[in-house]
Write a protein that holds these residues in place. Sequence first.
Motif, PDB file in Angstrom:
ATOM      1  N   THR A   9       0.831  -1.205   0.000  1.00  0.00           N
ATOM      2  CA  THR A   9       0.000   0.000   0.000  1.00  0.00           C
ATOM      3  C   THR A   9       0.868   1.258   0.000  1.00  0.00           C
ATOM      4  OG1 THR A   9      -1.732  -1.160   1.229  1.00  0.00           O
ATOM      5  CG2 THR A   9      -1.810   1.246   1.235  1.00  0.00           C
ATOM      6  N   GLN A  10       1.974   1.203   0.740  1.00  0.00           N
ATOM      7  CA  GLN A  10       2.865   2.356   0.813  1.00  0.00           C
ATOM      8  C   GLN A  10       3.518   2.639  -0.541  1.00  0.00           C
ATOM      9  OE1 GLN A  10       3.186   4.411   3.531  1.00  0.00           O
ATOM     10  NE2 GLN A  10       4.212   5.703   2.002  1.00  0.00           N
ATOM     11  N   VAL A  18       2.224   2.035  -3.456  1.00  0.00           N
ATOM     12  CA  VAL A  18       1.198   2.653  -4.295  1.00  0.00           C
ATOM     13  C   VAL A  18       1.069   4.134  -3.957  1.00  0.00           C
ATOM     14  CG1 VAL A  18      -1.251   2.677  -4.881  1.00  0.00           C
ATOM     15  CG2 VAL A  18      -0.065   0.501  -4.603  1.00  0.00           C
ATOM     16  N   GLN A  19       1.029   4.431  -2.657  1.00  0.00           N
ATOM     17  CA  GLN A  19       0.901   5.821  -2.202  1.00  0.00           C
ATOM     18  C   GLN A  19       2.101   6.650  -2.670  1.00  0.00           C
ATOM     19  OE1 GLN A  19      -1.710   7.360  -0.019  1.00  0.00           O
ATOM     20  NE2 GLN A  19      -0.676   9.021  -1.112  1.00  0.00           N
ATOM     21  N   ASP A  20       3.316   6.096  -2.527  1.00  0.00           N
ATOM     22  CA  ASP A  20       4.526   6.818  -2.915  1.00  0.00           C
ATOM     23  C   ASP A  20       4.530   7.110  -4.411  1.00  0.00           C
ATOM     24  OD1 ASP A  20       5.344   6.742  -0.313  1.00  0.00           O
ATOM     25  OD2 ASP A  20       6.745   5.076  -0.584  1.00  0.00           O
ATOM     26  N   TYR A  21       4.148   6.131  -5.200  1.00  0.00           N
ATOM     27  CA  TYR A  21       4.151   6.333  -6.655  1.00  0.00           C
ATOM     28  C   TYR A  21       3.120   7.393  -7.032  1.00  0.00           C
ATOM     29  CZ  TYR A  21       4.047   5.490 -11.644  1.00  0.00           C
ATOM     30  OH  TYR A  21       4.120   5.660 -12.997  1.00  0.00           O
ATOM     31  N   TYR A  22       1.962   7.332  -6.411  1.00  0.00           N
ATOM     32  CA  TYR A  22       0.912   8.318  -6.707  1.00  0.00           C
ATOM     33  C   TYR A  22       1.380   9.720  -6.344  1.00  0.00           C
ATOM     34  CZ  TYR A  22      -3.632  10.673  -6.620  1.00  0.00           C
ATOM     35  OH  TYR A  22      -4.674  11.540  -6.843  1.00  0.00           O
ATOM     36  N   ASP A  23       2.026   9.855  -5.175  1.00  0.00           N
ATOM     37  CA  ASP A  23       2.489  11.176  -4.730  1.00  0.00           C
ATOM     38  C   ASP A  23       3.559  11.731  -5.673  1.00  0.00           C
ATOM     39  OD1 ASP A  23       0.786  11.085  -2.585  1.00  0.00           O
ATOM     40  OD2 ASP A  23       2.295  10.324  -1.173  1.00  0.00           O
ATOM     41  N   MET A  24       4.412  10.876  -6.200  1.00  0.00           N
ATOM     42  CA  MET A  24       5.511  11.317  -7.058  1.00  0.00           C
ATOM     43  C   MET A  24       5.067  11.575  -8.501  1.00  0.00           C
ATOM     44  SD  MET A  24       8.584   8.812  -5.732  1.00  0.00           S
ATOM     45  CE  MET A  24       9.711   9.426  -6.976  1.00  0.00           C
ATOM     46  N   ASN A  25       3.890  11.098  -8.859  1.00  0.00           N
ATOM     47  CA  ASN A  25       3.443  11.207 -10.249  1.00  0.00           C
ATOM     48  C   ASN A  25       2.026  11.756 -10.351  1.00  0.00           C
ATOM     49  OD1 ASN A  25       5.703   9.605 -11.894  1.00  0.00           O
ATOM     50  ND2 ASN A  25       5.265   8.449 -10.013  1.00  0.00           N
ATOM     51  N   ARG A  26       1.696  12.662  -9.457  1.00  0.00           N
ATOM     52  CA  ARG A  26       0.341  13.197  -9.435  1.00  0.00           C
ATOM     53  C   ARG A  26      -0.057  13.840 -10.759  1.00  0.00           C
ATOM     54  NH1 ARG A  26      -2.469  13.863  -4.629  1.00  0.00           N
ATOM     55  NH2 ARG A  26      -1.344  13.190  -2.754  1.00  0.00           N
ATOM     56  N   GLU A  27       0.921  14.432 -11.466  1.00  0.00           N
ATOM     57  CA  GLU A  27       0.585  15.113 -12.718  1.00  0.00           C
ATOM     58  C   GLU A  27       0.017  14.147 -13.758  1.00  0.00           C
ATOM     59  OE1 GLU A  27       4.725  13.585 -13.097  1.00  0.00           O
ATOM     60  OE2 GLU A  27       3.606  14.706 -11.567  1.00  0.00           O
ATOM     61  N   GLN A  28       0.377  12.859 -13.641  1.00  0.00           N
ATOM     62  CA  GLN A  28      -0.162  11.874 -14.585  1.00  0.00           C
ATOM     63  C   GLN A  28      -1.669  11.675 -14.408  1.00  0.00           C
ATOM     64  OE1 GLN A  28       1.863   8.126 -14.725  1.00  0.00           O
ATOM     65  NE2 GLN A  28       3.901   9.042 -14.553  1.00  0.00           N
ATOM     66  N   TYR A  29      -2.147  11.992 -13.219  1.00  0.00           N
ATOM     67  CA  TYR A  29      -3.552  11.730 -12.900  1.00  0.00           C
ATOM     68  C   TYR A  29      -4.377  13.010 -12.827  1.00  0.00           C
ATOM     69  CZ  TYR A  29      -1.215   7.415 -11.837  1.00  0.00           C
ATOM     70  OH  TYR A  29      -0.444   6.281 -11.942  1.00  0.00           O
ATOM     71  N   ALA A  61      -7.002   5.426  -9.118  1.00  0.00           N
ATOM     72  CA  ALA A  61      -5.774   5.061  -9.826  1.00  0.00           C
ATOM     73  C   ALA A  61      -5.091   3.831  -9.255  1.00  0.00           C
ATOM     74  CB  ALA A  61      -4.797   6.236  -9.772  1.00  0.00           C
ATOM     75  N   GLU A  62      -5.573   3.333  -8.130  1.00  0.00           N
ATOM     76  CA  GLU A  62      -4.858   2.272  -7.410  1.00  0.00           C
ATOM     77  C   GLU A  62      -4.636   1.025  -8.265  1.00  0.00           C
ATOM     78  OE1 GLU A  62      -5.034  -0.081  -3.124  1.00  0.00           O
ATOM     79  OE2 GLU A  62      -6.835   0.896  -3.904  1.00  0.00           O
ATOM     80  N   GLU A  63      -5.667   0.545  -8.920  1.00  0.00           N
ATOM     81  CA  GLU A  63      -5.536  -0.684  -9.702  1.00  0.00           C
ATOM     82  C   GLU A  63      -4.511  -0.508 -10.835  1.00  0.00           C
ATOM     83  OE1 GLU A  63      -8.357  -3.650 -12.396  1.00  0.00           O
ATOM     84  OE2 GLU A  63      -9.272  -2.340 -10.864  1.00  0.00           O
ATOM     85  N   GLU A  64      -4.575   0.646 -11.488  1.00  0.00           N
ATOM     86  CA  GLU A  64      -3.635   0.946 -12.573  1.00  0.00           C
ATOM     87  C   GLU A  64      -2.202   0.998 -12.051  1.00  0.00           C
ATOM     88  OE1 GLU A  64      -2.550   4.871 -15.273  1.00  0.00           O
ATOM     89  OE2 GLU A  64      -4.623   4.582 -14.617  1.00  0.00           O
ATOM     90  N   ILE A  65      -1.994   1.613 -10.882  1.00  0.00           N
ATOM     91  CA  ILE A  65      -0.657   1.745 -10.307  1.00  0.00           C
ATOM     92  C   ILE A  65      -0.118   0.375  -9.891  1.00  0.00           C
ATOM     93  CG2 ILE A  65       0.672   2.684  -8.380  1.00  0.00           C
ATOM     94  CD1 ILE A  65      -1.198   5.115  -8.447  1.00  0.00           C
ATOM     95  N   ILE A  66      -0.971  -0.431  -9.265  1.00  0.00           N
ATOM     96  CA  ILE A  66      -0.534  -1.769  -8.840  1.00  0.00           C
ATOM     97  C   ILE A  66      -0.101  -2.592 -10.058  1.00  0.00           C
ATOM     98  CG2 ILE A  66      -1.325  -3.975  -7.896  1.00  0.00           C
ATOM     99  CD1 ILE A  66      -3.072  -2.378  -5.946  1.00  0.00           C
ATOM    100  N   SER A  67      -0.894  -2.540 -11.099  1.00  0.00           N
ATOM    101  CA  SER A  67      -0.554  -3.285 -12.311  1.00  0.00           C
ATOM    102  C   SER A  67       0.782  -2.827 -12.885  1.00  0.00           C
ATOM    103  CB  SER A  67      -1.666  -3.112 -13.348  1.00  0.00           C
ATOM    104  OG  SER A  67      -1.336  -3.762 -14.560  1.00  0.00           O
ATOM    105  N   PHE A  68       0.995  -1.520 -12.916  1.00  0.00           N
ATOM    106  CA  PHE A  68       2.241  -0.981 -13.453  1.00  0.00           C
ATOM    107  C   PHE A  68       3.430  -1.388 -12.586  1.00  0.00           C
ATOM    108  CE2 PHE A  68       5.415   2.443 -13.230  1.00  0.00           C
ATOM    109  CZ  PHE A  68       5.867   2.424 -14.542  1.00  0.00           C
ATOM    110  N   LEU A  69       3.319  -1.238 -11.253  1.00  0.00           N
ATOM    111  CA  LEU A  69       4.435  -1.552 -10.369  1.00  0.00           C
ATOM    112  C   LEU A  69       4.752  -3.043 -10.368  1.00  0.00           C
ATOM    113  CD1 LEU A  69       3.733   0.803  -7.329  1.00  0.00           C
ATOM    114  CD2 LEU A  69       5.401   1.097  -9.169  1.00  0.00           C
TER     115      LEU A  69
END
Length: 629
Positions: free
Chosen positions: A245-246, A248-259, A375-383
């Motif tokens: 979970t962390q 996912v959160q870190d990736y989202y925080d670092m790439n907010r502009e994508q979303y 965005a969680e499902e998309e991020i998990i799949s990517f990571l």
Amino acid sequence: MLKFMRTHATSWAIKIILVLIIIVFVLWGAGSIKEREETVVATVGHQSITTEEFGRAYNSILAYYERVFGQQLPPDFLKGMDIKQQVLDQLVNTAVVQQEVQEIGLQVTDEEFKEAIKQDPTFQRGGKFDRGLYEQIVRNLGTQLLVQIHTDLMNQRFVELIGDTAVILNEEEVKELYAVENEKISLSFVKVSPEGFTKKVVVTAGELEQYYAEHKEEFRTPSQVSVLYVRFSPNAYLNEVTVSTQEVQDYYDMNREQYQSPEQVRIRHILIRVGSEATPEEVDKAKQKAEKILAQARQGANFAALARQYSDDSSASEGGDVGYFSRGEMEPAFEKTVFSLRKGEIGPVIRTSQGFHIVKVEDVQKEKSKSLDEAEEEIISFLRWEKAKHLAAMNAEDAAYQAKNREGLKPYADEKGLQVRNGGPFIAGTGGYEEKMSSIAFTLDAGDISSAFQDGEDYFVLEVTDKVPPLIPPLEEVTERVQGALVSSSAQGLAQSTAQNLLEAWKKGEGFEEVLRANGLLVEKTGFFKRSSTSPPSIGPLGADADEIATLSREAPWPDDIVEVNGAFIVARLEGVERVDEREYEKENTAYRTQLNNRKTMELFKAWLTVAKQRADIEINEKLLGRYR
């Protein structure tokens, strides 16, 4: 000319000149001045062409030929092509033009630059500018591509300037060009094919041996290599990876502009172009025209149809549809109006640096952000995929290391339960589906194991099991091939001499029918076709001989020599001429005037470049240049 070229930026005539510009400047940007001191291959005035720059340009061309021919380039190929001289000439040309552009202070406006970016296919999806794709490419490549686009605009502007200041046209020249490209002619011709002479060829043992001795290289077999390989696919490791979970959160925080999606509007527009050089009368006339079109649009006329009929923009063929725009991508006056409209509304006439616009808003998308939950499902799949790729790469690296320290790739793979596959035999110069594997294999010797390498999404390790060098087989092994080649060559010679005899007899009016009958040949007709055609009906592509056929006349109906087309020899004579229609010429006058203008512009540019290079202080470091093949 500038006004016309901007108006018709997507026409076939302008595309021709742009292609020519690209050829001249294909390596533009490779010769930038380095601030640090470096060894140079050449200097042009104050500008240095460094070994780094020369090597980059040289390797780019070399890589192209290696993709075509494989790692084993034909003997003396590079020497014959004189690639290093080609590269040097291109870089010197670049430096000469760069210095001239800087000296005269040519500029490209922000609006022109933005328009060029939107029109670049690199940033388009489905033929439309895609801001998300643009931002992704710039993130990955930096500003390199944008600098190249800006440079290309400067190149175009420089060539336009030469044309604007020096090209003079007269009506007779335009008419002559139109006549050459549109006047129709018909030919009578005889096709003399070598296949019809093969039965007349008798080959002796001595001739066979002599032909083989003189053409041994033609029968050289290419290098071949066979391999064993192991594939490491990320798909095989997906079940071994987890994402916290962390993470996912870190990736989202670092790439907010994508979303985040900015507010966007999709528009259609009609442009009545008015250049900066237009007179007040021309500006007023263009504005009145725009107001009349706006009135039709607001009265219910189909906006897309109006755009196709009246717009001077390249989007006219698309009904004026130019896709979605965000704030900051348009001129301020245009943007202010567009973003004040609701979906389906048509705005007032807008004046910009390009002219007058009538705009209709087709869609409005409000600014929106995708939440972490969305965005969680998309991020998990990517990571997960990225982790699986990392595992595949690590395992491939380990396999290469371990296999090199054991008895080979197969024992290691058997121990680890990995599947070993056979690859090849690969043949030098043939490319194919496994081109990268083949190219790596040819750099190794038999028994060598490669380092891990990536091809597509997968990683590989290979071992060369067999490598056969290029060789010339003895005559006994290739007798049938040599005999076939000798018969073909002899038949071609007979066909060529027969065709030449036919041409001479046709011109003299004596013996023509006798040669026809003796060889079972017939006179055929093409029917009428345009003089400018390089592939007459029933004959085919003429290649370099097209110009000679195009200039045949009633006074000189025969070409000077026979023409070879697809291995056959053509004996031709002008049969008839169909003059152009003056009414059609009047319709096409503007396009042909532009074409001739572009042609003369390029001729002047080449002449200018020749003189500029003669004046320039150019020094070549022959010692460094000699390092290259």
